[in-house]
Design an enzyme around this catalytic site. Structure first.
Site, PDB file in Angstrom:
ATOM      1  N   CYS A  50      65.049 -33.936  33.053  1.00 51.52           N
ATOM      2  CA  CYS A  50      65.489 -34.210  31.675  1.00 51.52           C
ATOM      3  C   CYS A  50      66.965 -33.847  31.490  1.00 51.52           C
ATOM      4  CB  CYS A  50      64.619 -33.460  30.669  1.00 51.52           C
ATOM      5  SG  CYS A  50      65.085 -31.716  30.459  1.00 51.52           S
ATOM      6  N   CYS A  89      67.027 -30.166  35.633  1.00 54.78           N
ATOM      7  CA  CYS A  89      65.700 -30.773  35.492  1.00 54.78           C
ATOM      8  C   CYS A  89      65.860 -32.289  35.434  1.00 54.78           C
ATOM      9  CB  CYS A  89      65.115 -30.254  34.184  1.00 54.78           C
ATOM     10  SG  CYS A  89      63.515 -30.910  33.746  1.00 54.78           S
ATOM     11  N   HIS A 135      58.675  -8.704  37.287  1.00 56.45           N
ATOM     12  CA  HIS A 135      60.044  -9.246  37.197  1.00 56.45           C
ATOM     13  C   HIS A 135      60.100 -10.741  37.509  1.00 56.45           C
ATOM     14  CE1 HIS A 135      61.942  -4.964  37.732  1.00 56.45           C
ATOM     15  NE2 HIS A 135      61.502  -5.186  36.518  1.00 56.45           N
ATOM     16  N   GLY A 161      57.476   1.953  47.719  1.00 54.90           N
ATOM     17  CA  GLY A 161      58.749   1.277  47.991  1.00 54.90           C
ATOM     18  C   GLY A 161      59.595   0.953  46.782  1.00 54.90           C
ATOM     19  N   CYS A 218      63.068 -28.347  28.516  1.00 48.59           N
ATOM     20  CA  CYS A 218      61.698 -28.848  28.338  1.00 48.59           C
ATOM     21  C   CYS A 218      60.634 -27.899  28.874  1.00 48.59           C
ATOM     22  CB  CYS A 218      61.546 -30.234  28.969  1.00 48.59           C
ATOM     23  SG  CYS A 218      61.521 -30.196  30.768  1.00 48.59           S
TER      24      CYS A 218
HETATM   25  N1  APR Z   1      58.627   1.297  52.962  1.00 55.21           N
HETATM   26  C1  APR Z   1      58.558   1.893  51.738  1.00 55.21           C
HETATM   27  N2  APR Z   1      59.638   2.126  50.979  1.00 55.21           N
HETATM   28  C2  APR Z   1      60.841   1.764  51.461  1.00 55.21           C
HETATM   29  C3  APR Z   1      60.991   1.148  52.727  1.00 55.21           C
HETATM   30  C4  APR Z   1      59.818   0.915  53.483  1.00 55.21           C
HETATM   31  N3  APR Z   1      59.854   0.346  54.686  1.00 55.21           N
HETATM   32  N4  APR Z   1      62.312   0.907  52.924  1.00 55.21           N
HETATM   33  C5  APR Z   1      62.955   1.356  51.832  1.00 55.21           C
HETATM   34  N5  APR Z   1      62.074   1.873  50.943  1.00 55.21           N
HETATM   35  C6  APR Z   1      62.330   2.442  49.611  1.00 55.21           C
HETATM   36  C7  APR Z   1      63.667   3.119  49.420  1.00 55.21           C
HETATM   37  O1  APR Z   1      63.629   4.463  49.861  1.00 55.21           O
HETATM   38  C8  APR Z   1      63.859   3.010  47.907  1.00 55.21           C
HETATM   39  O2  APR Z   1      63.249   4.096  47.227  1.00 55.21           O
HETATM   40  O3  APR Z   1      62.347   1.363  48.698  1.00 55.21           O
HETATM   41  C9  APR Z   1      63.092   1.725  47.555  1.00 55.21           C
HETATM   42  C10 APR Z   1      63.986   0.560  47.189  1.00 55.21           C
HETATM   43  O4  APR Z   1      64.616   0.833  45.959  1.00 55.21           O
HETATM   44  P1  APR Z   1      65.509  -0.271  45.208  1.00 55.21           P
HETATM   45  O5  APR Z   1      66.449  -0.892  46.165  1.00 55.21           O
HETATM   46  O6  APR Z   1      66.082   0.361  44.003  1.00 55.21           O
HETATM   47  O7  APR Z   1      64.442  -1.403  44.820  1.00 55.21           O
HETATM   48  P2  APR Z   1      63.413  -1.444  43.607  1.00 55.21           P
HETATM   49  O8  APR Z   1      62.905  -0.072  43.294  1.00 55.21           O
HETATM   50  O9  APR Z   1      62.424  -2.495  43.925  1.00 55.21           O
HETATM   51  O10 APR Z   1      64.321  -1.921  42.412  1.00 55.21           O
HETATM   52  C11 APR Z   1      63.715  -2.107  41.151  1.00 55.21           C
HETATM   53  O11 APR Z   1      65.691  -3.082  40.293  1.00 55.21           O
HETATM   54  O12 APR Z   1      67.570  -4.385  40.412  1.00 55.21           O
HETATM   55  C12 APR Z   1      66.264  -4.359  40.027  1.00 55.21           C
HETATM   56  O13 APR Z   1      65.016  -6.243  39.665  1.00 55.21           O
HETATM   57  C13 APR Z   1      65.393  -5.399  40.694  1.00 55.21           C
HETATM   58  O14 APR Z   1      62.998  -5.258  40.902  1.00 55.21           O
HETATM   59  C14 APR Z   1      64.207  -4.607  41.206  1.00 55.21           C
HETATM   60  C15 APR Z   1      64.315  -3.285  40.461  1.00 55.21           C
END
Ligand code: APR
Length: 246
Positions: A149, A147, A118, A186, A129
């Site tokens: 420019c 920028c 992402h 995560g 540019c």
């Molecule tokens: N360790 C591991 N996992 C964790 C922890 C932790 N300490 N704390 C929270 N989580 C988990 C939550 O349970 C959840 O499943 O992390 C996840 C976070 O989910 P989101 O908030 O949806 O984040 P993400 O999955 O990265 O989102 C994906 O969505 O909006 C877009 O571009 C944004 O890259 C992002 C994408």
């Protein structure tokens, strides 16, 4: 849980070719809020208003207001989970990290093979540019920043409604097809195409292991098993076990 940690370490040793897919939960213990958990980023900043590419073209200052609020990321430091992944790379098992995060914390922790699916919020790019600016070099006093420019700078992260950068996309899918084990750490696994990556690995025969305090749509369907817990606790324990096995 201890059994699952031992199982994961054994599976990593056996697999040899490991890829990790990480999401915002990876950086939660560095003090960066996730997107969708309670108190998450999208609770404060509606993505339709702040993070859609159409908004950027009509009101470019809006996404930059949100980016300004991300400045805590400048102070954030890698947590024990990031450091553990860097160590698993040094041990020779982890070949690539595909991250949805835009915070550079994997690289700061010492991981060298990081695919930014992402983009990266610590950079801005000129839409006229094409010049790149590192965060510290962008003045956010007057928004949107420009920028030299005079072109408008865009945060170099992928907005809703935008394509994944071609190279990151290709590299991620190739890595997923080749790996023998994928760690999914995560991420809520609901935002595509990133959320489809574990399925690609699974279909190519990889073992899929989730590390997350919560269940996700992958749990019990795509994941072979889930280690329920925080990345900053589970990953260092896996490293300890890997060292014991070595
Ligand atoms: N360790 C591991 N996992 C964790 C922890 C932790 N300490 N704390 C929270 N989580 C988990 C939550 O349970 C959840 O499943 O992390 C996840 C976070 O989910 P989101 O908030 O949806 O984040 P993400 O999955 O990265 O989102 C994906 O969505 O909006 C877009 O571009 C944004 O890259 C992002 C994408």
């Amino acid at each position: 849980m201890e059994d699952l940690i031992k199982r994961a370490a054994r599976d990593i040793v056996e697999a040899k070719k490991v890829v990790a897919l990480t999401g915002s939960g990876m950086s939660a213990e560095s003090g960066i809020p996730t997107f969708r958990d309670q108190g998450g980023f999208w609770e404060k900043y509606n993505p339709e208003v702040y993070a859609h590419i159409d908004v950027f073209f009509s009101q470019p200052e809006k996404p930059w207001q949100m980016v300004k609020a991300f400045d805590q990321q400048l102070k954030a430091k890698p947590n024990p989970g990031h450091l553990a992944l860097a160590e698993i790379e040094k041990m020779g098992f982890l070949k690539e990290i595909i991250t949805q995060n835009v915070d550079s914390l994997h690289q700061q922790a010492g991981s060298t093979e990081v695919i930014e699916f992402h983009g990266n919020l610590r950079r801005g790019v000129c839409l006229v540019c094409g010049k790149y600016y590192e965060w510290g070099k962008i003045s956010l006093e007057v928004l949107p920043p420009r920028c030299e420019c005079n072109g408008i700078l865009k945060p170099d992260a992928v907005f809703f409604g935008e394509q994944i950068p071609e190279e990151a996309f290709q590299r991620s899918y190739e890595a997923s097809r080749k790996c023998k084990l994928m760690l999914v750490i995560g991420t809520s696994a609901i935002v595509y195409p990133a959320a489809g990556i574990p399925q690609v690995a699974k279909q190519a025969g990889a073992v899929v292991v989730e590390i997350n305090p919560e269940k996700t749509p992958l749990t019990n369907f795509i994941s072979d098993y889930s280690i329920i817990g925080k990345a900053g606790i589970i990953l260092p324990e896996i490293v300890r076990e890997l060292k014991r096995l070595a």
